[in-house]
Design a protein around this motif. Structure first.
Motif, short mmCIF file in Angstrom:
data_model
loop_
_atom_site.label_atom_id
_atom_site.label_comp_id
_atom_site.label_asym_id
_atom_site.label_seq_id
_atom_site.Cartn_x
_atom_site.Cartn_y
_atom_site.Cartn_z
N ARG A 50 0.81 -1.22 0.00
CA ARG A 50 0.00 0.00 0.00
C ARG A 50 0.84 1.27 0.00
NH1 ARG A 50 -3.99 -0.51 4.93
NH2 ARG A 50 -2.14 -1.48 5.83
N SER A 51 2.01 1.23 0.64
CA SER A 51 2.80 2.44 0.84
C SER A 51 3.70 2.73 -0.36
CB SER A 51 3.66 2.31 2.10
OG SER A 51 4.51 3.43 2.25
N ALA A 73 1.89 0.04 -6.32
CA ALA A 73 1.18 0.23 -5.05
C ALA A 73 -0.30 -0.11 -5.20
CB ALA A 73 1.33 1.67 -4.57
N ASP A 75 -3.97 -1.99 -2.75
CA ASP A 75 -4.55 -2.64 -1.56
C ASP A 75 -4.82 -4.10 -1.88
OD1 ASP A 75 -6.20 -3.54 0.51
OD2 ASP A 75 -7.13 -1.58 0.78
N ASP A 81 -6.80 -4.16 -7.72
CA ASP A 81 -5.42 -3.83 -7.38
C ASP A 81 -4.53 -5.08 -7.49
OD1 ASP A 81 -6.26 -1.29 -6.90
OD2 ASP A 81 -5.67 -1.23 -4.79
#
Length: 261
Positions: A50-51, A73, A75, A81
């Motif tokens: 995520r980061s 990046a 989730d 994603d």
């Protein structure tokens, strides 16, 4: 940095030489050190988490050492994603040989104290996220085969007060792994799971600062009398992903210093 950082291998050598590996949950802790170890073992690595900032820093670090790495990046609990993680790997490197599904969150509290919102979130990340990863990775490996390693925990085959929701998710990861190994063995896809015990992650460091006595009690129950390092855990995952483990599938491998013995 991993314990073997700086010990660069000659091109074309290492456990994962020539392989393309996706690391999901690779921005910190075990996942970040896994990206380092896999790269040092010769793999081209796509790192997902995520980061975005942490991913960019890790990618710059490894690229600066001469490794073939990229990041994306997103989730892990969102299907689109996760599909993008795999598609980005195929676009950047041309194929997918291995995957390490390590994204996860913790949840403290007795089962009767956990909120519905918190329960849904940990299930979404730790269980649905692993299923989404498996689904997309298997689709990418159907024709060529490959190897997948999921991260569970020693909590995946025992109980512990105050961690009921977390441990339920880790039991589920083992069930997903064993089912995926049965379903996909005929396709040449191996699926295994590592089960870390106490490990020197940022979460463990925070726990030690908050309740040092509890940490010492836990470590006293480890026959090797220490927490594992993230590199030791990553090394176990690297072996399972490698051709050295070519006839190993459906296995739950504790990496816990004997804690579960």
């Amino acid at each position: 940095m991993s314990d073997n950082a700086g010990a660069r291998r000659p091109s074309g050598t290492g456990l994962l030489a020539g392989k393309v590996v996706l690391v999901v949950g690779g921005s910190t802790g075990i996942g970040a050190d896994a990206a380092r170890v896999f790269a040092e073992e010769g793999a081209s690595v796509m790192i997902a988490a995520r980061s975005a900032d942490a991913l960019a820093a890790l990618t710059d670090e490894l690229a600066g050492e001469g490794h073939d790495v990229a990041h994306t990046a997103g989730d892990v609990s969102v299907g689109a994603d996760v599909a993008r993680f795999v598609e980005a790997t195929l676009t950047r490197f041309g194929r997918l040989d291995g995957a390490f599904n390590n994204a996860g969150v913790n949840q403290y509290g007795r089962l009767d104290d956990v909120s519905e919102e918190d329960f849904d979130r940990i299930m979404a990340v730790n269980v649905k996220g692993v299923w989404l990863c498996l689904r997309e990775e298997i689709r990418a490996m159907r024709e060529s085969g490959g190897s997948i390693v999921n991260t569970s925990s020693v909590g995946g085959f025992r109980g512990n007060t105050g961690l009921g929701a977390y441990q339920a998710t880790k039991h589920a990861v083992i069930g997903l792994t064993r089912t995926a190994a049965h379903d996909n063995g005929p396709l040449g896809i191996r699926v295994n799971v590592i089960a870390p015990g106490p490990t020197e992650t940022p979460m463990f460091t925070k726990w030690r600062a908050e309740d040092p006595a509890a940490v010492e009690r836990r470590l006293a129950a480890v026959p090797l009398r220490k927490a594992g390092s993230t590199t030791e855990t990553a090394n176990a995952a690297a072996w399972l992903l490698s051709d050295r483990a070519s006839h190993v599938s459906g296995v739950v491998l504790p990496v816990d210093g004997g804690y579960s013995a």
